[in-house]
Design an enzyme around this catalytic site. Structure first.
Site, PDB file in Angstrom:
ATOM      1  N   HIS A  80      37.575  39.775   1.019  1.00 39.75           N
ATOM      2  CA  HIS A  80      36.361  40.438   2.029  1.00 39.75           C
ATOM      3  C   HIS A  80      37.027  41.145   3.273  1.00 39.75           C
ATOM      4  O   HIS A  80      36.781  42.408   3.810  1.00 39.75           O
ATOM      5  CB  HIS A  80      35.502  39.750   2.768  1.00 39.75           C
ATOM      6  N   LYS A 136      21.034  30.583  -2.354  1.00 41.20           N
ATOM      7  CA  LYS A 136      21.777  30.701  -2.582  1.00 41.20           C
ATOM      8  C   LYS A 136      22.619  29.458  -2.114  1.00 41.20           C
ATOM      9  O   LYS A 136      23.700  29.339  -2.509  1.00 41.20           O
ATOM     10  CB  LYS A 136      23.236  31.730  -2.350  1.00 41.20           C
ATOM     11  N   ARG A 159      34.303  44.237  -6.817  1.00 39.20           N
ATOM     12  CA  ARG A 159      35.709  43.176  -6.996  1.00 39.20           C
ATOM     13  C   ARG A 159      35.915  44.094  -9.065  1.00 39.20           C
ATOM     14  O   ARG A 159      36.706  43.946  -8.965  1.00 39.20           O
ATOM     15  CB  ARG A 159      35.242  42.277  -8.069  1.00 39.20           C
ATOM     16  N   SER A 169      34.501  34.161  -2.881  1.00 39.71           N
ATOM     17  CA  SER A 169      34.249  32.998  -2.628  1.00 39.71           C
ATOM     18  C   SER A 169      33.972  32.100  -3.324  1.00 39.71           C
ATOM     19  O   SER A 169      33.907  30.844  -2.822  1.00 39.71           O
ATOM     20  CB  SER A 169      32.801  33.047  -1.910  1.00 39.71           C
TER      21      SER A 169
END
Length: 159
Positions: free
Chosen positions: A18, A42, A91, A129
């Site tokens: 990030h 989430k 990504r 993450s």
């Protein structure tokens, strides 16, 4: 005319991937706002205020960058911030389909706000993450993937 970009995400936690995107985006845009989404669906590991604080610490020293929490439609937040760009990271090819759908929806909701995609540096492309949280949960060393303050917060949280 200065251009503001909003880089949204849950940032649970913020990683070197990030940070890499923010640093590179800062070369393209006059102002970058890291928009930390509340996103209770989430079930984040860290509460919003802590994710905002950790992101601020990880990004300290990068001029022209702000970190703000938000709990609204992204395009509404972007407009409130005066942003004309939404920055998204890709990504892998597997990220593209979902990101393409989000970009299309955001374009429908706010045709005046463009979505720009950046890829992380190759050395960070595998970091997510969720993987960082998993490694930390099993007692692994995440120091190579996150800011020291984030590593310490993960260690404390995973005890």
């Amino acid at each position: 005319m200065p251009i503001t970009a909003v880089y949204p995400g849950t940032f649970d936690p913020i990683t070197h991937g990030h940070t890499d995107l923010v640093q590179r985006a800062r070369r393209l845009f006059d102002r970058v706002i890291v928009a930390v989404a509340a996103n209770p669906a989430k079930a984040p590991c860290f509460p919003l205020a802590e994710r905002v604080a950790l992101a601020r610490e990880a990004l300290a020293g990068i001029g022209g960058v702000e970190v703000r929490g938000f709990d609204s439609l992204l395009v509404d937040f972007a407009r409130r911030m005066g942003a004309r760009v939404i920055l998204r990271g890709l990504r892998a090819v597997s990220d593209f389909e979902y990101e393409f759908q989000l970009a299309a929806m955001n374009r429908e909701l706010a045709p005046d706000v463009e979505t720009v995609f950046l890829t992380p540096a190759e050395r960070y492309a595998f970091i997510s993450s969720s993987l960082v949280r998993e490694v930390a949960a099993h007692g692994g060393d995440v120091g190579g993937f996150v800011h020291p303050a984030v590593a310490a917060a993960l260690k404390k949280r995973m005890r």
